[in-house]
Design an enzyme around this catalytic site. Structure first.
Site, PDB file in Angstrom:
ATOM      1  N   CYS A  95     -21.481  72.626 -77.792  1.00  0.00           N
ATOM      2  CA  CYS A  95     -20.633  71.761 -78.298  1.00  0.00           C
ATOM      3  C   CYS A  95     -20.642  70.848 -77.268  1.00  0.00           C
ATOM      4  O   CYS A  95     -20.317  70.712 -76.034  1.00  0.00           O
ATOM      5  CB  CYS A  95     -19.208  72.396 -78.111  1.00  0.00           C
ATOM      6  SG  CYS A  95     -17.700  71.066 -78.304  1.00  0.00           S
ATOM      7  N   CYS A 147     -24.012  65.132 -80.990  1.00  0.00           N
ATOM      8  CA  CYS A 147     -22.894  66.011 -81.582  1.00  0.00           C
ATOM      9  C   CYS A 147     -23.697  66.882 -82.296  1.00  0.00           C
ATOM     10  O   CYS A 147     -24.509  66.536 -83.112  1.00  0.00           O
ATOM     11  CB  CYS A 147     -21.885  65.212 -82.382  1.00  0.00           C
ATOM     12  SG  CYS A 147     -20.989  66.394 -83.368  1.00  0.00           S
TER      13      CYS A 147
END
Length: 275
Positions: free
Chosen positions: A74, A193
Site C-alpha cells: 500500500c 497506487c
C-alpha cells in the site's frame, strides 16, 4: 527446516492484491496471509497519525498470526507509516520481525525506465502530499525530475468496476492533462497506487504509444526475492507449503466479490475483528 510462519501482505483494501499476485508468481511455494483493512479504507485522505495507527494495528495483528515479515503493499501506508514502524516500533517490541514497503524498491530502479529523466507519479492525495516518491527517487537518481498528480476519483472508479467505461474518460484525461502540463517531456508514468494497474488500458487510450507506464507488482516481487536471498535468517522462518489465507476487516462476502477483479481468481476470506 522451514517452520509454518507466513509472509504477511497488507493493504488498506483491494489494491495490494495486484502486488500479492506478482509476489506469488515469483515465490509460489511460500506461505502467505493477506489482510485488507477494508472497514477503514481508503487511507489516502487520512492524516499521517491515523494511517500510522491503522497500519501498526494491522501489522501487529499479522505478527500475532505468525508473520515475521510483513509487506506493506500500500503506497499510502508505506508513505505515512513505514518509517515510524521501522524506527520506533520494531527495534523495541519486535526486533526479530521486519516490515517492508513498496516505495523504496520502486525508487531504486525507476531511473532505468526514463530517457528524458522526467517521470510522472500518479497516486492518492496521501501519497502525493507525503512527497515520499520525490524524496526517495532523488536518493538514487538525483538527475531525475519527478512531477506528481493526485487522482482521487480513480480508486472509486476501479472499486466500482467503472474504470474501463466511457464514464471514466473525463477523469483519466483530466489527470493526465494536469500531469503533462507540469512536464510535457515526461516519458514514464509511475502508478503509485496498487489499484491503478487495472486502469492501464484506459490510460493507454490517452497516451503516446512509446510512454512507459510502470506498475509496482513485479518490482516489489523482484525486490522481495532479493531480500530473502540476502537475509537467509528470515527466509528460513517462512513455511513453504503454498498456504494462502485472506482476511478483511470489512464484510468477507463483499471483499470476495470485488477481490477477484484485482487478484484474478476467486477468493474466500475471513473477517479480522478490529479491536
Amino acid at each position: 527446516m522451514s517452520n509454518t510462519n507466513s509472509i504477511g501482505v497488507f493493504d488498506s483494501g483491494y489494491g495490494g492484491l495486484t502486488v500479492f499476485k506478482s509476489i506469488i508468481k515469483e515465490l509460489p511455494d511460500y506461505n502467505y496471509i493477506y489482510l485488507g483493512d477494508n472497514a477503514r479504507a481508503p487511507y489516502g485522505d487520512h492524516s499521517f497519525e491515523i494511517v500510522y495507527q491503522y497500519t501498526l494495528q494491522c501489522v501487529e495483528w499479522l505478527f500475532a498470526q505468525g508473520c515475521p515479515l510483513v509487506i506493506l503493499a500500500c503506497n499510502t501506508a508505506s508513505a505515512k507509516a513505514l518509517r515510524s514502524i521501522q524506527q520506533h516500533v520494531l527495534p523495541f517490541k519486535y526486533p526479530d520481525h521486519r516490515v517492508l514497503g513498496v516505495i523504496r524498491p520502486t525508487a531504486e530502479v525507476i531511473g532505468a525506465y526514463t530517457q528524458s529523466r522526467t517521470i510522472g507519479v500518479m497516486g492518492t492525495r496521501g501519497t502525493v502530499n507525503s512527497e515520499s516518491y520525490p524524496i526517495e527517487i532523488k536518493k538514487f537518481f538525483p538527475d531525475v525530475k519527478v512531477v506528481q498528480q493526485s487522482c482521487p476519483m480513480l480508486v472509486p472508479l476501479i472499486e466500482n468496476n467503472e474504470h474501463l467505461t466511457s464514464g471514466a474518460n473525463h477523469f483519466v484525461k483530466k489527470y493526465l492533462d494536469e500531469l503533462f502540463l507540469q512536464a510535457p517531456n515526461l516519458d514514464c508514468i509511475l502508478l503509485a497506487c496498487t489499484h491503478y494497474p487495472l486502469i492501464i488500458p484506459k490510460l493507454q487510450q490517452f497516451l503516446p504509444t512509446n510512454m512507459q507506464v510502470l506498475s509496482q507488482g513485479a518490482i516489489v516481487a523482484s525486490s522481495l526475492v532479493t531480500y530473502l536471498k540476502n537475509h537467509p535468517e528470515m527466509e528460513r522462518k517462512i513455511g513453504r507449503t503454498g498456504y494462502k489465507q485472506f482476511f478483511t476487516s470489512g464484510d468477507p462476502e463483499v471483499f470476495d466479490n470485488r477481490a477477484s477483479l484485482f487478484f484474478g481468481e476467486n477468493i474466500h476470506s475471513k473477517q479480522m475483528k478490529l479491536q
